[in-house]
Design an enzyme around this catalytic site. Structure first.
Site, PDB file in Angstrom:
ATOM      1  N   VAL A  81      52.352-102.846  83.843  1.00  0.00           N
ATOM      2  CA  VAL A  81      51.233-103.720  83.507  1.00  0.00           C
ATOM      3  C   VAL A  81      51.050-103.780  81.981  1.00  0.00           C
ATOM      4  O   VAL A  81      51.053-102.748  81.302  1.00  0.00           O
ATOM      5  CB  VAL A  81      49.929-103.209  84.155  1.00  0.00           C
ATOM      6  CG1 VAL A  81      48.730-104.023  83.684  1.00  0.00           C
ATOM      7  CG2 VAL A  81      50.041-103.265  85.666  1.00  0.00           C
ATOM      8  N   CYS A 180      51.167-100.138  80.796  1.00  0.00           N
ATOM      9  CA  CYS A 180      52.532 -99.768  81.184  1.00  0.00           C
ATOM     10  C   CYS A 180      52.552 -98.615  82.187  1.00  0.00           C
ATOM     11  O   CYS A 180      53.568 -97.932  82.341  1.00  0.00           O
ATOM     12  CB  CYS A 180      53.380 -99.433  79.957  1.00  0.00           C
ATOM     13  SG  CYS A 180      53.502-100.799  78.798  1.00  0.00           S
TER      14      CYS A 180
END
Length: 224
Positions: A81, A180
């Site tokens: 993400v 992330c």
């Protein structure tokens, strides 16, 4: 020396920018062009979920995201993400990698080096961190990297997606996600690192492109 066109998209919706870079990548993959292009862009508040990611790493309620005007997209780059938003400079290199030995790992390292060198020019020491793609200052990520490659019929790789450097980004927006998927590290920005200087996204666009030209050993042709 390889010639690379630079196209500045200004501030543009994520999906629109994605469509532009995917269109150029499709032409390269089909052999309809040999043009090498780097797009620069700034996005409105956006969360993207990579192929290896999960929406569980979006921690803000949907109502909060709506209130903040966030868009959320699943994308075909690597990684987990990531947040994009105002004050963040994004580079999308759409390249065929023959001039760089068709080496994807080398390409990613070169993207990291572009940012490391640009930061070094303002006396900020940044680094790679084993197992964590991107560029880091201490334990805080200043630049995310998420590349996507596809292969032409001749075996040559074509790139899309790229890097996102936090320049004047509102870092509180990262509290909406687990960046992330990493829970024990932070994020930072050029503005936070250069507390005594005025920081401009426009200036850093040129600084990063100059560094890109140096690291990739290319000649840039700006197309506005």
């Amino acid at each position: 020396m390889v010639n690379v066109d630079v196209v500045s998209l200004g501030r543009l919706d994520y999906q629109q920018a994605l469509s532009i870079q995917e269109g150029q990548a499709a032409k390269l993959l089909a052999g309809e062009t040999e043009d090498q292009v780097v797009y620069t862009v700034e996005h409105p508040p956006t969360i993207t979920v990579g192929k290896n990611g999960t929406r569980d790493h979006i921690v803000a309620p949907e109502a909060t995201l709506d209130e903040l005007g966030f868009a959320v997209y699943d994308v075909d780059r690597g990684g987990d993400v990531t947040y994009h938003g105002p004050g963040q400079l994004v580079l999308y290199p759409v390249l065929h990698l023959g001039p760089w030995n068709n080496d994807v790992s080398r390409y990613v390292r070169m993207l990291e080096q572009v940012v490391i060198n640009a930061l070094k020019h303002v006396d900020v020491e940044s680094r790679r961190l084993d197992g964590y793609p991107g560029v880091w200052v201490g334990n805080a990520k200043v630049c995310a990297i998420g590349a996507r490659v596809k292969k032409r019929k001749n075996g040559e790789f074509v790139t899309s997606h790229g890097l996102a450097l936090n320049v004047t980004t509102d870092l509180s927006h990262f509290q909406t996600i687990v960046p992330c998927g990493i829970v024990d590290k932070g994020v930072t920005s050029v503005r936070e690192l250069l507390t005594t200087e005025e920081v401009s996204l426009f200036e850093w666009e040129h600084r990063l492109l100059d560094s890109f030209a140096d690291v990739f050993q290319v000649s840039l042709n700006e197309k506005r």
